[in-house]
Design an enzyme around this catalytic site. Structure first.
Site, PDB file in Angstrom:
ATOM      1  N   VAL A   1       3.348  -2.229  15.590  1.00  0.00           N
ATOM      2  CA  VAL A   1       3.717  -0.902  16.102  1.00  0.00           C
ATOM      3  C   VAL A   1       3.120  -0.627  17.482  1.00  0.00           C
ATOM      4  O   VAL A   1       3.625   0.229  18.218  1.00  0.00           O
ATOM      5  CB  VAL A   1       3.315   0.251  15.144  1.00  0.00           C
ATOM      6  CG1 VAL A   1       4.172   0.267  13.902  1.00  0.00           C
ATOM      7  CG2 VAL A   1       1.836   0.241  14.819  1.00  0.00           C
TER       8      VAL A   1
ATOM      9  N   ASN B   1       2.461   5.621   9.318  1.00  0.00           N
ATOM     10  CA  ASN B   1       1.527   5.252   8.248  1.00  0.00           C
ATOM     11  C   ASN B   1       0.691   4.012   8.595  1.00  0.00           C
ATOM     12  O   ASN B   1      -0.454   3.913   8.161  1.00  0.00           O
ATOM     13  CB  ASN B   1       2.331   5.021   6.962  1.00  0.00           C
ATOM     14  CG  ASN B   1       1.526   4.339   5.876  1.00  0.00           C
ATOM     15  OD1 ASN B   1       0.685   4.959   5.242  1.00  0.00           O
ATOM     16  ND2 ASN B   1       1.772   3.040   5.662  1.00  0.00           N
TER      17      ASN B   1
ATOM     18  N   TYR C   1     -12.481   4.144  13.715  1.00  0.00           N
ATOM     19  CA  TYR C   1     -11.311   4.556  12.916  1.00  0.00           C
ATOM     20  C   TYR C   1     -11.257   6.083  12.799  1.00  0.00           C
ATOM     21  O   TYR C   1     -10.220   6.710  12.990  1.00  0.00           O
ATOM     22  CB  TYR C   1     -11.439   3.892  11.551  1.00  0.00           C
ATOM     23  CG  TYR C   1     -10.463   4.329  10.485  1.00  0.00           C
ATOM     24  CD1 TYR C   1      -9.203   3.744  10.390  1.00  0.00           C
ATOM     25  CD2 TYR C   1     -10.826   5.287   9.543  1.00  0.00           C
ATOM     26  CE1 TYR C   1      -8.315   4.129   9.378  1.00  0.00           C
ATOM     27  CE2 TYR C   1      -9.954   5.676   8.530  1.00  0.00           C
ATOM     28  CZ  TYR C   1      -8.695   5.091   8.458  1.00  0.00           C
ATOM     29  OH  TYR C   1      -7.828   5.473   7.461  1.00  0.00           O
TER      30      TYR C   1
ATOM     31  N   GLY D   1       0.804  -1.216   0.000  1.00  0.00           N
ATOM     32  CA  GLY D   1       0.000   0.000   0.000  1.00  0.00           C
ATOM     33  C   GLY D   1       0.839   1.269   0.000  1.00  0.00           C
ATOM     34  O   GLY D   1       1.950   1.316  -0.541  1.00  0.00           O
TER      35      GLY D   1
ATOM     36  N   THR E   1      -6.626   0.034  -1.938  1.00  0.00           N
ATOM     37  CA  THR E   1      -5.654  -0.743  -1.146  1.00  0.00           C
ATOM     38  C   THR E   1      -6.390  -1.812  -0.342  1.00  0.00           C
ATOM     39  O   THR E   1      -7.623  -1.807  -0.264  1.00  0.00           O
ATOM     40  CB  THR E   1      -4.905   0.154  -0.141  1.00  0.00           C
ATOM     41  OG1 THR E   1      -5.862   0.649   0.804  1.00  0.00           O
ATOM     42  CG2 THR E   1      -4.183   1.309  -0.809  1.00  0.00           C
TER      43      THR E   1
HETATM   44  N1  NAP Z   1      -6.652   3.423   1.448  1.00  0.00           N
HETATM   45  C1  NAP Z   1      -7.364   4.512   1.628  1.00  0.00           C
HETATM   46  O1  NAP Z   1      -8.316   4.797   0.891  1.00  0.00           O
HETATM   47  C2  NAP Z   1      -6.983   5.471   2.734  1.00  0.00           C
HETATM   48  C3  NAP Z   1      -7.738   6.650   2.870  1.00  0.00           C
HETATM   49  C4  NAP Z   1      -7.393   7.549   3.880  1.00  0.00           C
HETATM   50  C5  NAP Z   1      -6.337   7.259   4.729  1.00  0.00           C
HETATM   51  N2  NAP Z   1      -5.618   6.096   4.588  1.00  0.00           N
HETATM   52  C6  NAP Z   1      -4.487   5.871   5.486  1.00  0.00           C
HETATM   53  O2  NAP Z   1      -3.347   5.592   4.696  1.00  0.00           O
HETATM   54  C7  NAP Z   1      -2.429   4.763   5.464  1.00  0.00           C
HETATM   55  C8  NAP Z   1      -1.992   3.578   4.625  1.00  0.00           C
HETATM   56  O3  NAP Z   1      -3.130   2.781   4.338  1.00  0.00           O
HETATM   57  P1  NAP Z   1      -3.169   1.764   3.107  1.00  0.00           P
HETATM   58  O4  NAP Z   1      -4.507   1.922   2.509  1.00  0.00           O
HETATM   59  O5  NAP Z   1      -1.940   1.893   2.294  1.00  0.00           O
HETATM   60  O6  NAP Z   1      -3.168   0.366   3.902  1.00  0.00           O
HETATM   61  P2  NAP Z   1      -2.686  -1.105   3.470  1.00  0.00           P
HETATM   62  O7  NAP Z   1      -2.443  -1.212   2.012  1.00  0.00           O
HETATM   63  O8  NAP Z   1      -3.686  -2.039   4.093  1.00  0.00           O
HETATM   64  O9  NAP Z   1      -1.272  -1.235   4.211  1.00  0.00           O
HETATM   65  C9  NAP Z   1      -1.189  -1.140   5.605  1.00  0.00           C
HETATM   66  C10 NAP Z   1       0.247  -1.408   6.017  1.00  0.00           C
HETATM   67  O10 NAP Z   1       0.349  -1.243   7.446  1.00  0.00           O
HETATM   68  C11 NAP Z   1       0.814  -2.476   8.044  1.00  0.00           C
HETATM   69  N3  NAP Z   1       0.223  -2.554   9.382  1.00  0.00           N
HETATM   70  C12 NAP Z   1      -1.084  -2.573   9.701  1.00  0.00           C
HETATM   71  N4  NAP Z   1      -1.232  -2.649  11.028  1.00  0.00           N
HETATM   72  C13 NAP Z   1       0.006  -2.674  11.569  1.00  0.00           C
HETATM   73  C14 NAP Z   1       0.509  -2.757  12.883  1.00  0.00           C
HETATM   74  N5  NAP Z   1      -0.313  -2.848  13.942  1.00  0.00           N
HETATM   75  N6  NAP Z   1       1.854  -2.748  13.077  1.00  0.00           N
HETATM   76  C15 NAP Z   1       2.703  -2.679  12.012  1.00  0.00           C
HETATM   77  N7  NAP Z   1       2.283  -2.585  10.737  1.00  0.00           N
HETATM   78  C16 NAP Z   1       0.946  -2.600  10.515  1.00  0.00           C
HETATM   79  C17 NAP Z   1       0.391  -3.555   7.041  1.00  0.00           C
HETATM   80  O11 NAP Z   1       1.152  -4.755   7.118  1.00  0.00           O
HETATM   81  P3  NAP Z   1       0.748  -5.964   8.122  1.00  0.00           P
HETATM   82  O12 NAP Z   1      -0.737  -6.186   7.976  1.00  0.00           O
HETATM   83  O13 NAP Z   1       1.581  -7.121   7.676  1.00  0.00           O
HETATM   84  O14 NAP Z   1       1.114  -5.482   9.501  1.00  0.00           O
HETATM   85  C18 NAP Z   1       0.689  -2.822   5.724  1.00  0.00           C
HETATM   86  O15 NAP Z   1       2.086  -2.841   5.469  1.00  0.00           O
HETATM   87  C19 NAP Z   1      -3.180   4.405   6.754  1.00  0.00           C
HETATM   88  O16 NAP Z   1      -2.775   5.274   7.784  1.00  0.00           O
HETATM   89  C20 NAP Z   1      -4.642   4.668   6.407  1.00  0.00           C
HETATM   90  O17 NAP Z   1      -5.408   4.962   7.547  1.00  0.00           O
HETATM   91  C21 NAP Z   1      -5.927   5.203   3.609  1.00  0.00           C
END
Ligand code: NAP
Length: 234
Positions: free
Chosen positions: A56, A82, A150, A10, A185
Site C-alpha cells: 500500500v 486496515n 507504531y 487477520g 493475530t
Molecule cells: N491485532 C491487534 O491486537 C490489533 C490491535 C489494535 C489495532 N490493530 C490494527 O488492526 C489492523 C489489522 O491488524 P491485524 O492484527 O489483523 O494484522 P495481521 O493479521 O498481521 O494482518 C495484516 C494484513 O495487512 C497486510 N499488510 C501488512 N502490511 C502491508 C502493506 N505494506 N501493504 C499491503 N498489505 C499489507 C498483511 O499481508 P502481507 O503481510 O502479505 O502484506 C495482512 O493481510 C491493523 O491496522 C492494526 O494496526 C490490531
C-alpha cells in the site's frame, strides 16, 4: 463496493468475509500473493472480487488498485484502511528507534491511507456518499513503552481522520476511526513475541463492528472501539 487493504489474513480478511455475505463487491490487497489469492478464491464463491497483490505504500500500486476498482465496479463506496506496519520486532524504545524504521511505519500507516483516501474521494464527493474507515489502535492514545513508532503513526492517522471529517462536512462522506482492540493475530504476535495470546479475541469476533458501520448514518465522524460496539446491546 469496498476496497479493503490488508485483506489476506487477520481482521481485514474477516471484514471481507462479512462484507461478501452482504453482497458487497470487493477489491482487496496485501503484499503476499499466495495468501491473498487464497482469500480471493474463497470470497469469490460469495461475491465479485478483484485481488491485487502489492504494498500500500507504493504510490503506483495505490493508483492501480483504485483504477482497477473503478474500471471493474464503476464506483468505490467504502475504503477500509486496515493494512498496517508495526516496525521492528521486538519493538525498540524510542531512544533507539531507527529513522528509516519510523519512516517506513509512517509511510504505511499514515501516508498510504491518505493517498488512497485522496484517490477515492473525488468519486465519493460526486455521488454525495461514501465511507472511509481508518483502523487505529489504543496504542495511538495510551503511552505504552516500546510502542512509540507504531503508536505515533496511529495517533497521526486518528487526527488526520478528524480533520478530514471537518473538511468533508456536508459532502455525505463519512469518516470513521476504529480501534479494534487486542486480537490474537500475526501482527500482535510480532508485537509480543513469545507471549501466549490465545486468550485474546480472534478477529472474527471483532469484524461485525465494521458491518454495523456500513449502516451507521448518525454522524459524519465517529471514533469507535470495535469490541464495545459488538458487545453493546442492540
Ligand atoms: N491485532 C491487534 O491486537 C490489533 C490491535 C489494535 C489495532 N490493530 C490494527 O488492526 C489492523 C489489522 O491488524 P491485524 O492484527 O489483523 O494484522 P495481521 O493479521 O498481521 O494482518 C495484516 C494484513 O495487512 C497486510 N499488510 C501488512 N502490511 C502491508 C502493506 N505494506 N501493504 C499491503 N498489505 C499489507 C498483511 O499481508 P502481507 O503481510 O502479505 O502484506 C495482512 O493481510 C491493523 O491496522 C492494526 O494496526 C490490531
Amino acid at each position: 463496493m469496498a476496497l479493503i487493504t490488508g485483506a489476506s489474513q487477520g481482521l481485514g480478511l474477516h471484514i471481507a468475509r462479512l462484507y461478501a455475505q452482504r453482497g458487497v463487491g470487493l477489491i482487496l490487497t496485501a503484499r503476499g500473493r499466495e495468501q491473498l489469492d487464497q482469500a480471493a478464491h474463497e470470497l469469490a464463491q460469495t461475491t465479485d472480487v478483484v485481488a491485487l497483490p502489492g504494498d500500500v505504500a507504493d504510490p503506483m500500486h495505490a493508483e492501480r488498485l483504485v483504477a482497477t476498482g473503478l474500471r471493474y465496479f464503476g464506483h468505490i463506496d467504502v475504503l477500509i484502511n486496515n493494512a498496517s506496519e508495526l516496525g521492528p520486532s521486538p519493538m525498540p524504545q524510542l531512544e533507539t528507534l531507527r529513522a528509516p524504521d519510523l519512516e517506513r511505519i509512517l509511510q504505511v500507516n499514515v501516508v498510504a491511507p491518505l493517498r488512497l483516501i485522496q484517490l477515492v474521494l473525488p468519486g465519493m464527493r460526486s455521488r454525495g456518499d461514501g465511507l472511509i474507515v481508518n483502523v487505529t489502535s489504543d496504542a495511538g492514545v495510551q503511552a505504552y513503552p516500546t510502542w512509540g513508532g507504531y503508536g505515533s503513526s496511529k495517533a497521526a492517522l486518528e487526527h488526520l481522520s478528524r480533520v478530514l471529517a471537518a473538511e468533508l462536512e456536508g459532502t455525505g462522506v463519512r469518516v470513521f476511526v476504529v480501534d479494534p482492540g487486542d486480537m490474537n493475530t500475526a501482527m500482535h504476535q510480532a508485537a509480543e513475541p513469545g507471549i501466549d495470546l490465545s486468550q485474546l479475541p480472534t478477529p472474527d469476533a471483532v469484524a461485525p463492528a465494521f458491518v454495523e458501520l456500513l449502516d451507521n448514518r448518525t454522524s459524519p465522524f465517529g471514533r469507535f472501539e470495535a469490541q464495545r460496539l459488538v458487545s453493546a446491546p442492540a
